[in-house]
Enzyme design. Structure first.
Site, PDB file in Angstrom:
ATOM      1  N   HIS A 162       2.210  76.553  41.841  1.00 41.21           N
ATOM      2  CA  HIS A 162       3.485  77.284  41.831  1.00 41.21           C
ATOM      3  C   HIS A 162       4.314  76.870  40.605  1.00 41.21           C
ATOM      4  O   HIS A 162       4.913  77.715  39.945  1.00 41.21           O
ATOM      5  CB  HIS A 162       4.307  76.935  43.076  1.00 41.21           C
ATOM      6  N   LYS A 197       5.605  83.666  60.777  1.00 40.41           N
ATOM      7  CA  LYS A 197       4.583  82.917  60.046  1.00 40.41           C
ATOM      8  C   LYS A 197       4.844  81.432  60.265  1.00 40.41           C
ATOM      9  O   LYS A 197       5.878  80.916  59.814  1.00 40.41           O
ATOM     10  CB  LYS A 197       4.684  83.279  58.552  1.00 40.41           C
ATOM     11  N   ARG A 242      -4.492  83.931  41.180  1.00 43.44           N
ATOM     12  CA  ARG A 242      -5.431  82.844  40.902  1.00 43.44           C
ATOM     13  C   ARG A 242      -6.813  83.378  40.553  1.00 43.44           C
ATOM     14  O   ARG A 242      -7.465  82.925  39.646  1.00 43.44           O
ATOM     15  CB  ARG A 242      -5.548  81.925  42.119  1.00 43.44           C
ATOM     16  N   SER A 273      -1.408  75.949  48.873  1.00 41.57           N
ATOM     17  CA  SER A 273      -0.689  75.047  49.780  1.00 41.57           C
ATOM     18  C   SER A 273      -1.583  74.676  50.955  1.00 41.57           C
ATOM     19  O   SER A 273      -1.585  73.530  51.412  1.00 41.57           O
ATOM     20  CB  SER A 273       0.584  75.719  50.302  1.00 41.57           C
TER      21      SER A 273
HETATM   22  P1  ADP Z   1       2.867  83.738  50.174  1.00 34.26           P
HETATM   23  O1  ADP Z   1       2.818  83.427  51.643  1.00 34.26           O
HETATM   24  O2  ADP Z   1       3.986  84.678  49.811  1.00 34.26           O
HETATM   25  O3  ADP Z   1       1.545  84.144  49.570  1.00 34.26           O
HETATM   26  P2  ADP Z   1       2.558  81.243  48.683  1.00 34.26           P
HETATM   27  O4  ADP Z   1       3.520  80.102  48.571  1.00 34.26           O
HETATM   28  O5  ADP Z   1       1.221  80.951  49.242  1.00 34.26           O
HETATM   29  O6  ADP Z   1       3.333  82.344  49.523  1.00 34.26           O
HETATM   30  O7  ADP Z   1       2.350  81.915  47.270  1.00 34.26           O
HETATM   31  C1  ADP Z   1       3.427  82.457  46.550  1.00 34.26           C
HETATM   32  C2  ADP Z   1       2.898  83.053  45.266  1.00 34.26           C
HETATM   33  O8  ADP Z   1       2.409  81.991  44.448  1.00 34.26           O
HETATM   34  C3  ADP Z   1       1.720  84.022  45.451  1.00 34.26           C
HETATM   35  O9  ADP Z   1       1.823  85.046  44.491  1.00 34.26           O
HETATM   36  C4  ADP Z   1       0.508  83.157  45.167  1.00 34.26           C
HETATM   37  O10 ADP Z   1      -0.567  83.932  44.682  1.00 34.26           O
HETATM   38  C5  ADP Z   1       1.058  82.241  44.099  1.00 34.26           C
HETATM   39  N1  ADP Z   1       0.338  80.993  44.043  1.00 34.26           N
HETATM   40  C6  ADP Z   1       0.119  80.088  45.022  1.00 34.26           C
HETATM   41  N2  ADP Z   1      -0.630  79.055  44.570  1.00 34.26           N
HETATM   42  C7  ADP Z   1      -0.897  79.335  43.268  1.00 34.26           C
HETATM   43  C8  ADP Z   1      -1.662  78.688  42.238  1.00 34.26           C
HETATM   44  N3  ADP Z   1      -2.341  77.582  42.463  1.00 34.26           N
HETATM   45  N4  ADP Z   1      -1.697  79.278  41.038  1.00 34.26           N
HETATM   46  C9  ADP Z   1      -1.063  80.431  40.812  1.00 34.26           C
HETATM   47  N5  ADP Z   1      -0.349  81.112  41.721  1.00 34.26           N
HETATM   48  C10 ADP Z   1      -0.274  80.573  42.933  1.00 34.26           C
END
Ligand code: ADP
Length: 159
Positions: A18, A42, A91, A129
């Protein structure tokens, strides 16, 4: 006029993946608002307040970033703040279908919205995460995946 974007997500918890996206977005936009989704449907490991505090701690030296939250539809939040750009991270191809659906739905609900997809550095393409939480639960090394404050919070959660 300042270019502002919103980066929404669960951030349960924030990872270096992130943070990589946030850094890249800051190169393009003048201001970035990271908004944590408050979705009671969620189930999250960290509370909304914990997720916000961790993001604030990790970004305390970055004056371009603000941290907030939203509940309900993201597009309603965007309209209320008069922001039209959403940042999402991509990703791998596997993210695309889900992200494409959300972006398309958001656009059909709010036609002025644009979703900008950013790719993380290759070290973070496998990072999520949920993977980080699995490693934490199994007492693995977290240093490469999350900043020290998040590592400490994960250790406490999975003690
Ligand atoms: P959500 O439940 O909205 O998917 P996340 O916190 O899992 O929430 O992800 C938020 C955003 O950050 C999403 O667009 C996800 O693809 C991106 N994201 C999460 N981890 C990574 C990473 N390692 N590299 C790039 N983008 C990421």
């Amino acid at each position: 006029m300042a270019k502002i974007a919103v980066y929404p997500g669960s951030f349960d918890p924030i990872t270096y993946g992130h943070l990589d996206i946030i850094q890249r977005a800051c190169e393009i936009f003048d201001k970035l608002v990271v908004v944590v989704s408050d979705n009671p449907q969620k189930k999250s490991t960290f509370t909304l307040q914990e997720r916000i505090s961790l993001i604030k701690e990790c970004l305390k030296d970055n004056s371009q970033v603000e941290v907030g939250s939203f509940s309900g539809l993201l597009v309603d939040h965007l309209k209320s703040k008069n922001v039209k750009v959403v940042i999402r991270g991509l990703r791998a191809v596997s993210d695309l279908e889900y992200e494409f659906q959300i972006a398309s739905m958001n656009r059909s609900l709010y036609k002025e919205v644009e979703t900008v997809f950013l790719m993380p550095g290759e070290d973070y393409t496998y990072l999520s995460s949920s993977m980080v939480k699995e490693v934490a639960a199994l007492k693995g090394d977290l240093k490469k995946f999350v900043p020290p404050a998040v590592e400490k919070a994960l250790r406490q959660k999975f003690r």
